[in-house]
Scaffold this motif. Structure first.
Motif, PDB file in Angstrom:
ATOM      1  N   GLY A  73      -0.746   7.284   4.177  1.00  9.09           N
ATOM      2  CA  GLY A  73      -1.171   8.128   3.168  1.00  9.09           C
ATOM      3  C   GLY A  73      -1.811   7.868   2.016  1.00  9.09           C
ATOM      4  O   GLY A  73      -2.360   8.758   1.201  1.00  9.09           O
ATOM      5  N   SER A  74      -1.981   6.518   1.616  1.00  9.07           N
ATOM      6  CA  SER A  74      -2.990   6.098   0.374  1.00  9.07           C
ATOM      7  C   SER A  74      -4.145   5.438   1.153  1.00  9.07           C
ATOM      8  O   SER A  74      -4.359   4.722   2.155  1.00  9.07           O
ATOM      9  CB  SER A  74      -2.006   5.132  -0.011  1.00  9.07           C
ATOM     10  N   ALA A  75      -5.136   5.775   0.071  1.00 10.30           N
ATOM     11  CA  ALA A  75      -6.586   5.453   0.446  1.00 10.30           C
ATOM     12  C   ALA A  75      -6.692   3.661   0.255  1.00 10.30           C
ATOM     13  O   ALA A  75      -5.824   3.253  -0.767  1.00 10.30           O
ATOM     14  CB  ALA A  75      -7.553   6.009  -0.242  1.00 10.30           C
ATOM     15  N   PRO A  76      -7.146   2.899   1.148  1.00  7.85           N
ATOM     16  CA  PRO A  76      -7.495   1.799   0.776  1.00  7.85           C
ATOM     17  C   PRO A  76      -7.901   1.429  -0.474  1.00  7.85           C
ATOM     18  O   PRO A  76      -8.919   2.010  -0.885  1.00  7.85           O
ATOM     19  CB  PRO A  76      -8.177   1.174   1.971  1.00  7.85           C
ATOM     20  N   ALA A  77      -7.455   0.326  -1.505  1.00  4.23           N
ATOM     21  CA  ALA A  77      -7.813  -0.094  -2.702  1.00  4.23           C
ATOM     22  C   ALA A  77      -7.902  -1.289  -2.828  1.00  4.23           C
ATOM     23  O   ALA A  77      -7.232  -2.320  -1.923  1.00  4.23           O
ATOM     24  CB  ALA A  77      -6.926   0.568  -3.740  1.00  4.23           C
TER      25      ALA A  77
END
Length: 562
Positions: free
Chosen positions: A425-429
């Motif tokens: 659910g989280s965009a790659p950072a």
């Protein structure tokens, strides 16, 4: 491979020797026992900064010695610094006192940077600081470059060499351009001075000759009187009314007097010959005096010219040297300097051509590096993700993003950034922001396992690789470290029994306290002693049957999976 480590008077360790073998070695011990001193000691052998506070209380120095097996390349490196290889091993030594630190390779003292160069290719230490470094884009680029392979690293070395050559050329070019005005001013002054000197055409010693001639012209009357008086004394004065005696006349009378008796007495004849010689000599002098008198001329025009010429020469000596010889020497130097200054323009043209050639070469090399990095980035990301699945991070996503820099740098034209996401659910950072401490430890371990295929014979030292994890994840970390140990030597300082159980060898750091000083030592454990240590690590209940049974079960399971 590291075969032996001796630590004396470092931190709380009094004197301990640890023998290492191939495969997976674990080091455990109670908190405060001094486990980290093993890593600190290895760090000193790698040329790390020496903290004098690590010298054990009451000791004058700390000593760390390590034995490392050699291969052909390592033997050559040791030989290059003058060290001696003992059989197939080389002894590394680091001594730390309160005031200084010394390092030896094969018995020869070497500077610390050289120690790091010689040993750094053999042993790698990963601690909390390495996790922090992994968060930097520079370290992430290094990881990707290492994965691409030797050919890529050779291209990168060529790029760095060309970059350094271009940087040196541009620095020299900037300096020459900055100093162009100063050079032009200096060149104009030199040309003006040389023009003045060339126009005057001075000769060495000319000023002294002119001063002598001027003095002679200024004293013409006195010189004439002196020469006239001398000539009259020698040959008489035709204008005199009296018949005053003169030297040549008296000598003539003497010659005539002696000539009459010369036929009768040989001695008198000899004396007559001498009088004849004197008469001839005085006659010559009288003739030269007459010529001298005839040449004497006050010549006011000549005297005026000499004064002007001396003034001209004095102008040169005021500007270019205390004497005429110094003026001529200045002219020689000035001519040489003019050649140098004229050559600066040629040098600028050469440097501009060199920079242009470097730019062309760098562009080609940078393009090759970029293509290789982009080709390898996806594969490396995929392999690390597979390892993360095994490390209980099945939904993690990791990619190596290769983007273009605003301007090429010393490592190429690319910025490499590891992008990470632990959950779908989280965009790659960027990894440094997106990963927790435990996640960062697992990413680092996954990278090492993937890269280990090209690290045969290398030694990896991990300190707190299992920080922030436990349970099933710790078991997977242990499995992965054991897998890494199939290709390389692995030494791990750990506080988790799940990791320690996978070790081929197990060393325990134990401490003793006499109430005043804490002393630690290191010993290898096996069999029941190892079961006891694992039980202590799991629950601090090494004396209970349940803890020992759990430890024995864990050890058996790990042994079956190694």
């Amino acid at each position: 491979m590291l075969t032996e480590l001796r630590i004396a008077d470092l931190g709380v360790i009094d004197d301990a020797v640890v023998e290492f073998g191939p495969g997976f070695t674990v080091v455990t011990g109670e908190t405060g026992a001094g486990k980290t001193m093993v890593v600190s000691g290895l760090g000193l052998l790698l040329g790390g900064r020496a903290d004098t506070g690590l010298v054990r209380i009451g000791a004058s120095r700390a000593l760390v010695e390590g034995r490392v097996t050699t291969d052909e390349a390592f033997t050559a490196s040791v030989g290059a610094v003058g060290g001696v290889v003992d059989g197939d091993e080389v002894l590394l030594t680091r001594v730390v006192t309160s005031s200084r630190s010394r390092a030896r390779v094969g018995g020869v003292q070497v500077p610390l940077p050289l120690l790091a160069d010689v040993v750094g290719e053999r042993i790698t230490i990963h601690g909390q600081s390495e996790q922090l470094r992994l968060g930097s884009t520079e370290r992430q680029r290094d990881v990707l470059d290492a994965f691409v392979g030797p050919g890529h690293l050779a291209t990168l070395a060529s790029y760095r060499t060309c970059w350094a050559r271009r940087r040196a050329a541009t620095a020299e070019l900037a300096e020459l351009r900055t100093q162009a005005r100063a050079r032009a001013r200096e060149q104009a002054l030199l040309e003006f001075g040389l023009g003045e000197i060339a126009k005057a055409e001075p000769r060495a010693g000319e000023d002294e000759e002119l001063h002598a001639e001027a003095r002679r012209l200024q004293a013409t009357d006195d010189l004439r009187l002196a020469a006239r008086a001398a000539l009259v004394a020698l040959a008489g004065d035709d204008d005199a009314v009296d018949d005053a005696p003169q030297a040549l006349g008296l000598l003539g009378a003497a010659r005539r007097a002696l000539a009459g008796g010369a036929a009768e007495d040989a001695q008198l004849a000899a004396l007559g010959s001498r009088v004849d010689e004197a008469a001839y000599a005085l006659g010559d002098v009288a003739g030269e005096l007459a010529s001298y008198l005839a040449s004497l001329d006050a010549d006011p025009g000549r005297l005026e010219w000499i004064a002007g010429r001396l003034a001209e020469l004095q102008g040169l000596t005021r500007r270019y040297g205390p004497g005429l010889d110094d003026v001529l020497a200045w002219a020689e130097r000035a001519a040489t300097d003019l050649e140098r200054l004229a050559g600066s323009d040629d040098r600028i043209a050469e440097l501009e051509a060199a920079v242009a050639a470097c730019d062309s070469e760098l562009a080609a090399l940078a393009a090759t590096l970029t293509q290789a990095r982009r080709d390898a980035a996806a594969e490396l990301g995929r392999l690390v993700e597979e390892e993360l699945v095994a490390l209980a991070m099945p939904r993690a996503r990791l990619e190596f993003a290769v983007t273009s820099l605003d301007a090429p740098g010393p490592q190429g034209a690319d910025q490499v950034t590891i992008l990470f996401s632990a959950n779908p659910g989280s965009a790659p950072a960027p990894l440094a922001r997106a990963a927790s401490g435990g996640e960062l430890s697992r990413v680092r371990l996954a990278l090492e396992v993937v890269l280990a295929a090209g690290s045969e014979g290398h030694t990896f030292v991990f300190d707190e690789v299992d920080a922030g994890v436990g349970g099933a994840v710790a078991l997977e970390i242990g499995r992965r470290l054991a897998r890494l140990a199939r290709h390389a030597q692995v030494v791990v300082v750990t506080h988790l029994a799940q990791v320690a159980a996978f070790g081929d060898r197990h060393h325990v750091v134990h401490k003793a306290d006499d109430g005043q000083v804490t002393t630690s030592g290191i010993r290898e454990v096996s069999g029941d002693e190892r079961v006891t240590e694992l039980a202590r690590m799991m629950a601090g209940l090494e004396g209970t049957q349940a803890a020992r049974a759990h430890a024995a079960e864990l050890l058996a399971e790990a042994s079956g999976q190694r």
